[in-house]
Write a protein that holds these residues in place. Structure first.
Motif, PDB file in Angstrom:
ATOM      1  N   LYS A  87      -6.967  63.824  43.966  1.00  0.00           N
ATOM      2  CA  LYS A  87      -6.324  62.918  42.914  1.00  0.00           C
ATOM      3  C   LYS A  87      -5.407  61.659  43.278  1.00  0.00           C
ATOM      4  O   LYS A  87      -4.732  61.695  44.492  1.00  0.00           O
ATOM      5  CB  LYS A  87      -5.337  63.771  41.887  1.00  0.00           C
ATOM      6  CG  LYS A  87      -6.634  65.326  41.469  1.00  0.00           C
ATOM      7  CD  LYS A  87      -5.231  66.165  41.093  1.00  0.00           C
ATOM      8  CE  LYS A  87      -5.476  67.538  40.974  1.00  0.00           C
ATOM      9  NZ  LYS A  87      -4.550  68.607  39.854  1.00  0.00           N
ATOM     10  N   PRO A  88      -4.370  60.995  42.945  1.00  0.00           N
ATOM     11  CA  PRO A  88      -3.788  60.096  43.034  1.00  0.00           C
ATOM     12  C   PRO A  88      -2.429  60.716  43.853  1.00  0.00           C
ATOM     13  O   PRO A  88      -2.336  59.846  44.883  1.00  0.00           O
ATOM     14  CB  PRO A  88      -3.173  59.292  42.359  1.00  0.00           C
ATOM     15  CG  PRO A  88      -4.044  59.158  41.208  1.00  0.00           C
ATOM     16  CD  PRO A  88      -4.771  60.507  41.028  1.00  0.00           C
ATOM     17  N   GLU A  89      -1.974  61.717  44.090  1.00  0.00           N
ATOM     18  CA  GLU A  89      -0.924  61.988  44.416  1.00  0.00           C
ATOM     19  C   GLU A  89      -1.817  63.037  45.845  1.00  0.00           C
ATOM     20  O   GLU A  89      -0.823  63.339  46.639  1.00  0.00           O
ATOM     21  CB  GLU A  89      -0.190  63.619  43.640  1.00  0.00           C
ATOM     22  CG  GLU A  89      -1.475  64.685  43.224  1.00  0.00           C
ATOM     23  CD  GLU A  89      -1.745  64.378  41.341  1.00  0.00           C
ATOM     24  OE1 GLU A  89      -1.923  63.088  41.222  1.00  0.00           O
ATOM     25  OE2 GLU A  89      -1.638  65.025  41.229  1.00  0.00           O
ATOM     26  N   ASP A  90      -3.160  62.941  45.859  1.00  0.00           N
ATOM     27  CA  ASP A  90      -3.458  62.975  47.066  1.00  0.00           C
ATOM     28  C   ASP A  90      -3.827  61.827  48.423  1.00  0.00           C
ATOM     29  O   ASP A  90      -3.707  61.638  49.412  1.00  0.00           O
ATOM     30  CB  ASP A  90      -4.792  63.571  46.982  1.00  0.00           C
ATOM     31  CG  ASP A  90      -4.917  64.744  46.543  1.00  0.00           C
ATOM     32  OD1 ASP A  90      -6.256  64.685  44.922  1.00  0.00           O
ATOM     33  OD2 ASP A  90      -4.237  65.773  46.748  1.00  0.00           O
ATOM     34  N   THR A  91      -3.083  60.944  47.777  1.00  0.00           N
ATOM     35  CA  THR A  91      -3.004  59.986  49.111  1.00  0.00           C
ATOM     36  C   THR A  91      -2.154  60.189  49.726  1.00  0.00           C
ATOM     37  O   THR A  91      -0.474  60.156  49.622  1.00  0.00           O
ATOM     38  CB  THR A  91      -2.567  58.398  47.841  1.00  0.00           C
ATOM     39  OG1 THR A  91      -3.122  58.006  47.283  1.00  0.00           O
ATOM     40  CG2 THR A  91      -2.310  56.957  49.069  1.00  0.00           C
ATOM     41  N   GLN A 116      -6.066  56.944  56.717  1.00  0.00           N
ATOM     42  CA  GLN A 116      -5.042  57.172  55.470  1.00  0.00           C
ATOM     43  C   GLN A 116      -6.562  57.270  54.313  1.00  0.00           C
ATOM     44  O   GLN A 116      -7.768  56.676  54.592  1.00  0.00           O
ATOM     45  CB  GLN A 116      -4.956  55.447  55.180  1.00  0.00           C
ATOM     46  CG  GLN A 116      -5.029  55.216  53.552  1.00  0.00           C
ATOM     47  CD  GLN A 116      -3.174  55.837  53.667  1.00  0.00           C
ATOM     48  OE1 GLN A 116      -2.748  55.350  54.834  1.00  0.00           O
ATOM     49  NE2 GLN A 116      -3.205  55.647  52.833  1.00  0.00           N
ATOM     50  N   VAL A 117      -5.333  58.267  53.430  1.00  0.00           N
ATOM     51  CA  VAL A 117      -6.680  58.801  52.415  1.00  0.00           C
ATOM     52  C   VAL A 117      -5.708  58.190  51.043  1.00  0.00           C
ATOM     53  O   VAL A 117      -5.467  58.311  50.988  1.00  0.00           O
ATOM     54  CB  VAL A 117      -7.340  59.778  52.241  1.00  0.00           C
ATOM     55  CG1 VAL A 117      -8.139  60.305  50.244  1.00  0.00           C
ATOM     56  CG2 VAL A 117      -7.687  60.467  52.942  1.00  0.00           C
ATOM     57  N   THR A 118      -6.727  57.056  50.250  1.00  0.00           N
ATOM     58  CA  THR A 118      -5.563  56.424  49.110  1.00  0.00           C
ATOM     59  C   THR A 118      -7.103  56.416  48.229  1.00  0.00           C
ATOM     60  O   THR A 118      -8.268  56.561  48.132  1.00  0.00           O
ATOM     61  CB  THR A 118      -6.152  54.738  49.130  1.00  0.00           C
ATOM     62  OG1 THR A 118      -5.164  54.500  50.703  1.00  0.00           O
ATOM     63  CG2 THR A 118      -4.976  54.504  48.195  1.00  0.00           C
TER      64      THR A 118
END
Length: 121
Positions: A87-91, A116-118
């Motif tokens: 999910k985007p919040e895992d960025t 980095q995870v995006t």
């Protein structure tokens, strides 16, 4: 000195998967409990998951439960974090860290430099 190294981060679309790896350069990672942490700029670092050296048991933070799985390959002396349904919040920047505590009690003494995870469409 940095003795842990993470790899496997990158850019992925929501719903996608990534598998992070953590290896040690100057000691045997199998002897240690290993945690995965993540940090977003401006926020505190949070533990995502940890795998115990004593019995391989693990704990997972509630927000990633059922999506993230921590595992250890003893033959490769490597700890993984499989991340599904991202999910985007895992960025975040994801770090691995080791502790001699056999049940992930800490403190975590050795840290990697992060990967980095995006998660974005």
């Amino acid at each position: 000195q940095v003795h842990l190294a993470e790899s496997g981060g990158g850019l992925v679309q929501p719903g996608g998967s990534l598998k992070l790896s953590c290896v040690a350069s100057k000691f045997t990672l199998n002897w240690y409990s290993v945690g995965w942490f993540r940090q977003v700029p401006g926020k505190e670092r949070e533990e995502v998951s940890c795998i115990a050296s004593s019995d391989g048991s693990s704990r997972v933070e509630d927000s990633v439960k059922d999506r993230f799985t921590i595992s250890r390959d003893v033959s490769r002396d490597t700890v993984y974090l499989q991340m599904n349904n991202l999910k985007p919040e895992d960025t975040a920047v994801y770090y691995c860290a080791s502790t001699f505590s056999d049940r992930c009690a800490g403190p975590f003494g050795s840290w990697g430099q992060g990967t980095q995870v995006t998660v974005s469409s």
